[in-house]
Design an enzyme around this catalytic site. Sequence first.
Site, PDB file in Angstrom:
ATOM      1  N   HIS A   1       0.220  -1.013  -0.034  1.00 27.60           N
ATOM      2  CA  HIS A   1       0.248   0.310   0.286  1.00 27.60           C
ATOM      3  C   HIS A   1       1.134   0.513   0.162  1.00 27.60           C
ATOM      4  CE1 HIS A   1      -4.089   2.756   1.106  1.00 27.60           C
ATOM      5  NE2 HIS A   1      -2.361   2.832   1.999  1.00 27.60           N
ATOM      6  N   GLU A   2       1.740   1.558   0.675  1.00 28.36           N
ATOM      7  CA  GLU A   2       2.936   2.534   1.126  1.00 28.36           C
ATOM      8  C   GLU A   2       3.860   3.027  -0.414  1.00 28.36           C
ATOM      9  OE1 GLU A   2       1.883   4.955   2.846  1.00 28.36           O
ATOM     10  OE2 GLU A   2       0.471   3.813   4.648  1.00 28.36           O
TER      11      GLU A   2
ATOM     12  N   HIS B   1       2.114   5.008  -2.808  1.00 27.26           N
ATOM     13  CA  HIS B   1       2.013   6.303  -2.920  1.00 27.26           C
ATOM     14  C   HIS B   1       3.954   6.337  -2.730  1.00 27.26           C
ATOM     15  CE1 HIS B   1      -1.863   7.173  -0.436  1.00 27.26           C
ATOM     16  NE2 HIS B   1      -1.847   5.851   0.229  1.00 27.26           N
TER      17      HIS B   1
ATOM     18  N   GLU C   1      -5.178   8.198  -2.638  1.00 26.49           N
ATOM     19  CA  GLU C   1      -4.985   6.634  -2.429  1.00 26.49           C
ATOM     20  C   GLU C   1      -5.473   5.444  -3.142  1.00 26.49           C
ATOM     21  OE1 GLU C   1      -4.867   5.272   1.065  1.00 26.49           O
ATOM     22  OE2 GLU C   1      -4.390   7.561   1.489  1.00 26.49           O
TER      23      GLU C   1
END
Length: 675
Positions: A468-469, A472, A497
């Site tokens: 997930h990160e 980003h 997101e």
Amino acid sequence: MLSRAATIRRGAAAAFSTVSEKTETGLYGFDVLRTAKGFRRFVDDAIERSDELVAHVAHVARLPSAPEIVRAMDEISNTVCSVIDSAELCRNTHPDRWVCDGCFLFNFGAGWQCVFREFVEEADKASMRIYEHLQYLNTNTTLYNAILKAEGESVLLTEEAKRAATTMRIDFEKGGIHLPEDKLERVNQLNLEIAQLGRKFSENVMNKPGFVDVYPASRVPRNLRHHFKSVYRFNCGSFEKQGNQMSTAKQKGLRIVTDSENLSSALRWISDEEVRKQVYIVGNSKPRENIGVLNELIDARDELAKIMGCKSYADFAIRPNMAASADVVMSFLGDLSNIVRHKADEEFKAIQDFKRRICNEKSADLEPWDEDYFIGMMKSSLNNLDASIIAKYFPLSQCLKGLNVLVESLFGATFHQIPMRDGESWHPDVIKLSLHHPDEIIALVCNFSNSSGITARLNHGDVETLFHEFGHALHSLLSRTEYQHFSGTRVALDVAETPSNLFECYAWDYRVLKTFALDESTGEAIPEKLVKALNASRNMFPATELQRQIFYSIMDLTLFGEQASKPMDTISTVADLRRKHTSWKCAEGTHWHTRFTHLINYGAGYARCFAATIWQEVCQEEPLSRNAGSAIRDKILQYGGLKEPSSLLKDFAGDAITRNPDNGIIRPDIYYIIK
């Protein structure tokens, strides 16, 4: 203002965005941060430089140089944000503060320490000082008039420059600069008050978590006891006639401090229902001080929104995003709530029946403190999952190789670890990775516990968080914009997101996992059967999980929606919403929302729908293909916040990604998230 998570992520990216040949430097690579007091100089330098740029803009505003105005304004923003980002990164990576969803920093295992308390205190002061200066800049009429001139001039030939000017003008007006002087002054006061209240709310959560003393210590599973502090009490025994004394026995117990990490562990793993109940009630009844803080925050935000011409703060906050209206978001959430209710009730009954069988009590009720424990037990038992067996396939070194597999397969790039310079890092276990691509070099920073010399292992939830990160990170690293105002995650929350939620999907796909999830002793790839079991576990209670997220979002919309009465009774309001939108009871006397620092933003709910659609339409068939990578990079990551969000997503995944464009207001297609 950026969200806390976004600010920390940007801080990590900005602080480690270059590779230098210097052997010594300061914290995050800034020479000025060789000592904690360097934050004072950092702020002074930023204020001095921004004032120089303001004077420059005032000069060029008298000349036909619109591109120069936009460039100077962009540099002002970058100068101030460099300090804000670094200060927030430091404040939130103190050894007592865990970062799990905010940046490229993770804590898996026994914990870690990063910076001395002095650095955190100085960063805290720097953050408030630079924020006050930011308020001055946001209400500077010289800058506002200059950007109005730039926006209106045809000299701005590029589409990016035009969009930059328009975006900057909107940002100014969000700060109330177009208002009469008395209203503008009140807006400034409210913005500072809101920032201070938000900080106070978070500090109360951090500093006043509450605790439960459990006797005897044996009521807590052995493998959890090292997380909690030992406490003792003396039990009075029988009266001894000969010695004419009362005998006492020293009994060992454990003190469970009910911060979020301990609360989660206790509710998931402690079998003693009475202990779970005590921990749940105490943990969700602190800090009581935040009831008043939240009421003040609601009032301040409501007043700000009314001055800005909005009927509620929810509308004011949502307006920049794709939904554009709190009513549209509430309608979307209401649809979801109605759709999932029947399925969620069925799941609730299944959990309740399971508890009754396990406890051998035919009429046992399912309580709020039962949810994590019995759901976890059901997932593990029905899918034959053993956390220790799963973790052996995810040693940290292999997970980092997994990131390399992704970037090489999708984007033709590779990761390499490079040494940290003296003074650059806040802990010896921090590693620095350089992303090599034929056209650039960039750096990404991650931190993991080394588990006291033992190879760090991640559970699968940690792997999902890492991916997930990583999404980003790639959004920041691979964006290619002329202006930093549009770089990476500087985009509507719904879109910010989306890449991170998309990369979560990669952590669940066997075709991806088998490339790096190898048994650390045999080298064998993770069995497909085990991955299927993980997915089966993940999908066991989809309606319950979705219902929870819907409730969080509706709660947020309601608390900061139109105010019928003042002060709002937030405890009863949240309890009523929980009963209406979930299948679970509300424990009397609790007010868990007063510790809910991660108020669910409206964009996050949309982003999960968008990511699910993109995975299905673009990535699922060949997730590691260069075609999928090209689509991800060329159609979304490289643009950052440059393109209008709805057109960005439609260009990426087609018209199927959205539905009901009510007068231009976008709602995601919910099919892929509930099917």
